[in-house]
Design a protein around this motif. Sequence first.
Motif, short mmCIF file in Angstrom:
data_model
loop_
_atom_site.label_atom_id
_atom_site.label_comp_id
_atom_site.label_asym_id
_atom_site.label_seq_id
_atom_site.Cartn_x
_atom_site.Cartn_y
_atom_site.Cartn_z
N LEU A 182 0.84 -1.20 0.00
CA LEU A 182 0.00 0.00 0.00
C LEU A 182 0.88 1.25 0.00
N GLY A 183 1.94 1.19 0.82
CA GLY A 183 2.85 2.33 0.94
C GLY A 183 3.49 2.68 -0.39
N VAL A 184 3.72 1.70 -1.26
CA VAL A 184 4.30 1.97 -2.58
C VAL A 184 3.21 2.41 -3.55
N ALA A 185 2.02 1.78 -3.41
CA ALA A 185 0.95 2.05 -4.38
C ALA A 185 0.49 3.50 -4.31
N MET A 186 0.46 4.07 -3.10
CA MET A 186 -0.11 5.42 -2.95
C MET A 186 0.74 6.49 -3.66
N PRO A 187 2.07 6.51 -3.45
CA PRO A 187 2.86 7.49 -4.21
C PRO A 187 2.78 7.25 -5.71
N LEU A 188 2.72 5.98 -6.11
CA LEU A 188 2.62 5.70 -7.55
C LEU A 188 1.32 6.26 -8.11
N ALA A 189 0.23 6.09 -7.34
CA ALA A 189 -1.06 6.62 -7.79
C ALA A 189 -0.98 8.14 -7.90
N ALA A 190 -0.34 8.77 -6.90
CA ALA A 190 -0.20 10.22 -6.94
C ALA A 190 0.62 10.64 -8.15
N PHE A 191 1.68 9.86 -8.44
CA PHE A 191 2.53 10.18 -9.59
C PHE A 191 1.73 10.06 -10.89
N ALA A 192 0.91 9.00 -10.97
CA ALA A 192 0.09 8.83 -12.18
C ALA A 192 -0.83 10.02 -12.35
N TYR A 193 -1.46 10.45 -11.25
CA TYR A 193 -2.35 11.60 -11.36
C TYR A 193 -1.58 12.86 -11.74
N ALA A 194 -0.36 13.00 -11.17
CA ALA A 194 0.46 14.18 -11.47
C ALA A 194 0.78 14.23 -12.96
N ASP A 228 0.44 25.29 -10.80
CA ASP A 228 1.01 26.07 -11.88
C ASP A 228 2.32 25.42 -12.30
N GLN A 229 3.06 26.10 -13.16
CA GLN A 229 4.25 25.48 -13.74
C GLN A 229 5.26 25.12 -12.65
N LEU A 230 5.38 26.01 -11.66
CA LEU A 230 6.36 25.77 -10.61
C LEU A 230 5.95 24.60 -9.74
N SER A 231 4.67 24.60 -9.31
CA SER A 231 4.29 23.52 -8.39
C SER A 231 4.25 22.18 -9.10
N LEU A 260 5.86 16.59 -9.66
CA LEU A 260 6.39 15.47 -10.43
C LEU A 260 7.66 14.93 -9.77
N LEU A 261 8.52 15.84 -9.28
CA LEU A 261 9.75 15.39 -8.62
C LEU A 261 9.42 14.61 -7.35
N HIS A 319 16.93 14.48 0.95
CA HIS A 319 17.92 15.24 0.19
C HIS A 319 17.54 15.45 -1.26
N ALA A 320 16.70 14.57 -1.78
CA ALA A 320 16.45 14.66 -3.21
C ALA A 320 15.06 15.20 -3.51
N ALA A 321 14.05 14.59 -2.91
CA ALA A 321 12.70 14.89 -3.37
C ALA A 321 11.98 15.87 -2.46
N THR A 322 12.25 15.81 -1.15
CA THR A 322 11.43 16.61 -0.24
C THR A 322 12.33 17.44 0.65
N MET A 323 11.73 18.07 1.61
CA MET A 323 12.44 18.72 2.72
C MET A 323 13.42 19.80 2.25
N VAL A 324 14.64 19.44 1.88
CA VAL A 324 15.64 20.49 1.64
C VAL A 324 15.28 21.32 0.42
#
Lengths: 647, 99
Positions: free
Chosen positions: A56-68, A107-110, A115-116, A276-281
Amino acid sequence: MTGSLAVATTVAAHAEATLPAVGVQRAAWLLLVFPLFGAVVLLLGGKRTDRWGHLLGVAMPLAAFAYALIAFAAMLGYPAGQRSRSVQLYSWITAGAFKVNVGLQLDQLSICFVLLITGVGSLIHIFSVGYMAHDPGRRRFFGYMNLFLAAMLLLVLADNYLVLYAGWEGVGLASYLLIGFWQYKPTAAVAAKKAFIANRVGDAGLSLAIMLMFTTFGSVTFGGVFRHPGAASPGVLTAIGLLLLLGACGKSAQLPLQSWLLDAMEGPTPVSALIHAATMVTAGVYLIVRSGPIFDLSPDARLAVSIVGAATLLFGAIISCAKDDIKKALAGSTMSQIGYMMLAAGIGPAGYPFAIALLLAHGFFKAGLFLGAGSIMHGMNDEVDMRRYGGLAAVMRITTLTFGACYLAIIGIPPFSGFFAKDTVIDAAFHSGGTGGWILGICAVIGAGLTAFYMTRVMLMTFAGKRRWDENAHPHEAPPVMTWPVILLAVGAVGFGAWEILGDRLAKFLGPVSGYTPPEPAVFSTSGIVVLALAVVAIALAWAMYGRRPVPGTAPAARFPVTAARRDLYGDAINESLLMRPGQWITRLSVYFDNRGVDGLVNTVAAVIGGTSGRMRRLQTGFVRSYALSMFLGGVLLVGALLLARI
Amino acid sequence: MSPGNFVALAVILFVIGAVGVLVRRNAMVIFMCVELMLNAVNLAFVAFARMHGNLSGQVIAFFVMVVAAAEVVVGLAILMAIFRTRRSASVDDASLLKY
């Protein structure tokens, strides 16, 4: 004619209106709901979700990515000036003139960030399935990771500063939970607290900035604040800018709030990749770029951003050169790369696209590097000391190749993404004007040389040379569930940066938001050639120091600059002597004053009253006749007094 | 007979009663002394009423009698209870309620 048109579009760009979302974009809240649903189910579901929790933990980000991806495709279908869309969800706070709606802005920035976050985040989740396979807390881990993504998505999707702040705090909470995931280790618990407290300092800055915005502009929405930022006095704008910078410093680990990032390596390696890559910083960079209209009007605040970025990029790079812990070397590198982004963001509208381009490219190669480090630790019994690695290229071929690709990307070898992304930043720094621009540019060039040095050092100490492993280490390649995400990230690191920079694709795409239209594509600038030459020299130097000569098993004794870098350039020592010790003195003084002064006064009064009552108590003898006598005497006194008064 | 004599008698009775309350230990005697003081006051009331030709004093005397009767009822009940448990009517023995 064309020139005046370009100026006109630049001016009009800032006024780009946000239209209500239509079609699939109306469901933008799905982006938040998917990971949040995962987090809620996994954290509240308890043990019964242990068996399938990670799926489930993997499916949810993948679903969000698909929607993105769908939302992104829909956005590309709109003409350039109408791509900023908003979805109003509900009214959160209504108190007189103060109204806050929970609204999302696509918008373009968000969308770049969405996607990242969802794309790289999904790959890191998949990697974690393998990495955390034997950890008893894997379900909880995925719950926290999903929460992290949900908070970060709220941060980048919010259409006002208050909702952004909610996401901002959510990111802080999730990072605390994940850095301290192995909370039975005292170092992890301390690192989590340190990260949280350093972030709180930054959060205070952001919250003050929001309050100042409300008193100045009467609104906290992006639209309301950016409509007439010029209405505020320059001093107020600079204050808002500096407070926003303080917030960004906390989240993005920039000087002077950098100290938490290196300790944050106590968390599981996928967490480091995610932070370091996708979130937070990246949140700090997002905040600066999003608040562009404010920074545009305040050159002082912009300069401060650039200086912080330039200082941090050198600071992180120097630390990385001396670290033997592979994760800490990479962490120093993150500080340094984020420093580049801040430097670019401080340049103004011309720098925003380059900051975002480097951020996206960095998202790929840094996630690739961290997950590569995770694969190595997976094969080496969680060993992180590079002096115990050596010669891993022969046993971990896929990891070597992917790590190598990300390595070439980060040090900026031409066809790889880092070259294009970083070169544009350095070039923009030189062109930002005046002596200041030259100083910033030279800092950035030196940083690029250091990057080449320390990354080559990491490569050589890890994959080349003699085997310096523990006797019971049996390094082996990671299972496919861990290698495939890294391969995909390496592909992104190789190709994506070039694709987004060449022909100024990203700059044009971001144009309406950043308010900048690139003049003409310039691939090989003078500074780029200088940087490349410097990188080659640095690689040669690293080869001479760590490739040709054998690497000692323990760190050799060293003199000043190296010892300083090993101790994080005294970052903790400075915090301790400037903040912690005086803080302790103040608390001790307050405690002393409280004990002796306040308590002393109260206790004296109490003692006097208590002692007097103790003596008075003795009058209650229990003998009725003595009471009767005192009543009698009282009566006599009363009558006597009455008689006297009458006379 | 002049009212002064009545008042003098009331004062003498009151002083006897007061001294009795203060110096005697037997609760029964103390009660009787209290009654003596009340009656002394009653006598003074009636004498003054007579002196001033005002009925209020005589009315108050009735009130005092009622109060005295009620007080004796309650007091004697307490006295009985104490005597049953402690086999003593001395007020100095009942000195537990103290500091």
